[in-house]
Design a protein around this motif. Structure first.
Motif, short mmCIF file in Angstrom:
data_model
loop_
_atom_site.label_atom_id
_atom_site.label_comp_id
_atom_site.label_asym_id
_atom_site.label_seq_id
_atom_site.Cartn_x
_atom_site.Cartn_y
_atom_site.Cartn_z
N SER A 109 0.83 -1.21 0.00
CA SER A 109 0.00 0.00 0.00
C SER A 109 0.86 1.26 0.00
CB SER A 109 -0.94 0.01 1.20
OG SER A 109 -1.88 -1.03 1.11
N PHE A 110 1.96 1.24 0.77
CA PHE A 110 2.89 2.39 0.79
C PHE A 110 3.46 2.61 -0.60
CE2 PHE A 110 4.50 3.22 5.38
CZ PHE A 110 3.19 3.32 5.83
N LYS A 111 3.86 1.51 -1.26
CA LYS A 111 4.44 1.62 -2.60
C LYS A 111 3.42 2.18 -3.60
CE LYS A 111 7.79 -2.11 -1.97
NZ LYS A 111 8.13 -3.52 -2.33
N THR A 112 2.19 1.70 -3.51
CA THR A 112 1.13 2.19 -4.39
C THR A 112 0.85 3.67 -4.11
OG1 THR A 112 0.14 -0.01 -4.51
CG2 THR A 112 -1.28 1.86 -5.07
N THR A 156 8.52 11.66 2.70
CA THR A 156 8.13 10.94 3.92
C THR A 156 7.82 9.48 3.63
OG1 THR A 156 7.27 12.99 4.88
CG2 THR A 156 6.48 10.92 5.84
N LEU A 157 7.11 9.22 2.54
CA LEU A 157 6.81 7.83 2.18
C LEU A 157 8.07 7.07 1.80
CD1 LEU A 157 3.47 8.30 0.25
CD2 LEU A 157 3.81 6.94 2.33
N GLU A 158 9.00 7.72 1.11
CA GLU A 158 10.27 7.06 0.79
C GLU A 158 11.02 6.71 2.07
OE1 GLU A 158 11.08 8.97 -3.64
OE2 GLU A 158 11.86 10.02 -1.86
N ARG A 162 11.99 2.91 3.52
CA ARG A 162 13.33 2.52 3.99
C ARG A 162 13.25 1.94 5.41
NH1 ARG A 162 14.56 7.41 1.49
NH2 ARG A 162 14.75 8.47 3.51
N GLN A 163 12.42 2.56 6.26
CA GLN A 163 12.26 2.05 7.63
C GLN A 163 11.66 0.65 7.61
OE1 GLN A 163 13.44 3.72 10.42
NE2 GLN A 163 14.32 4.89 8.72
N PHE A 164 10.69 0.42 6.75
CA PHE A 164 10.10 -0.91 6.61
C PHE A 164 11.16 -1.93 6.27
CE2 PHE A 164 5.52 -0.06 6.57
CZ PHE A 164 5.04 -1.29 6.93
N GLN A 165 12.03 -1.58 5.31
CA GLN A 165 13.05 -2.53 4.86
C GLN A 165 14.06 -2.81 5.96
OE1 GLN A 165 14.15 -0.47 1.31
NE2 GLN A 165 12.47 -1.38 0.12
#
Length: 168
Positions: A109-112, A156-158, A162-165
């Protein structure tokens, strides 16, 4: 489970028996009749609330800004508070409807959303260019402000991705 509809306000009640009093219009139990028509699923009810409450939040925010423009700024704070409530409602219903329930779904969803934000920023810059070309400088400026917001949202989404990864 049976369904009962209030003949006064049309509220649909789910349960083994009708309520003693309608929670919407206070009609008595006798105002309810059994309803045999097909009804929506719980997911459909939640999805309708997400769309409706999002629409309300957007329009309440607009009305608040318009009140400021029209010289009645004291109406703006309660309208903005209502807009915040509606946004909270919409996000709560999105959560309950299972939107992005798992870590992988949230990541997707973040990527979309990131791709959508990039497209939205592009459209805002194009709108600014057109508004400026047509001589509507205030609208061009507003498009630019919103494009800058979209750029901040993209960053912010980028960062969030990165935090997710890092924690995957």
């Amino acid at each position: 489970m049976q369904k009962y509809r209030c003949s006064k306000c049309r509220l649909l009640h789910f349960g083994d028996t009708p309520p003693l009093v309608c929670p919407l219009c206070t009609a008595p139990e006798s105002a309810f009749t059994e309803d045999t028509e097909a009804s929506r699923s719980l997911d459909e009810y939640a999805a309708l609330q997400v769309r409706g409450d999002s629409w309300e939040a957007t329009h309440l925010g607009h009305y608040a800004l318009q009140c400021e423009t029209l010289g009645i700024p004291h109406l703006s704070p309660p309208l903005l508070a209502m807009a915040q409530d509606e946004l909270r409602h919409a996000t709560g219903f999105a959560r309950w409807s299972g939107a992005a329930a798992t870590r992988d779904e949230l990541l997707d969803s973040f990527k979309t959303l990131l791709e959508g934000k990039k497209g939205s920023r592009k459209l805002k810059l194009e709108g600014a260019s057109l508004a400026y070309a047509e001589g509507n400088v205030p609208l061009a400026a507003w498009f630019r402000v919103c494009a800058e917001d979209e750029e901040r949202h993209i960053r912010t989404l980028e960062w969030a991705l990165r935090q997710f990864q890092k924690f995957a």
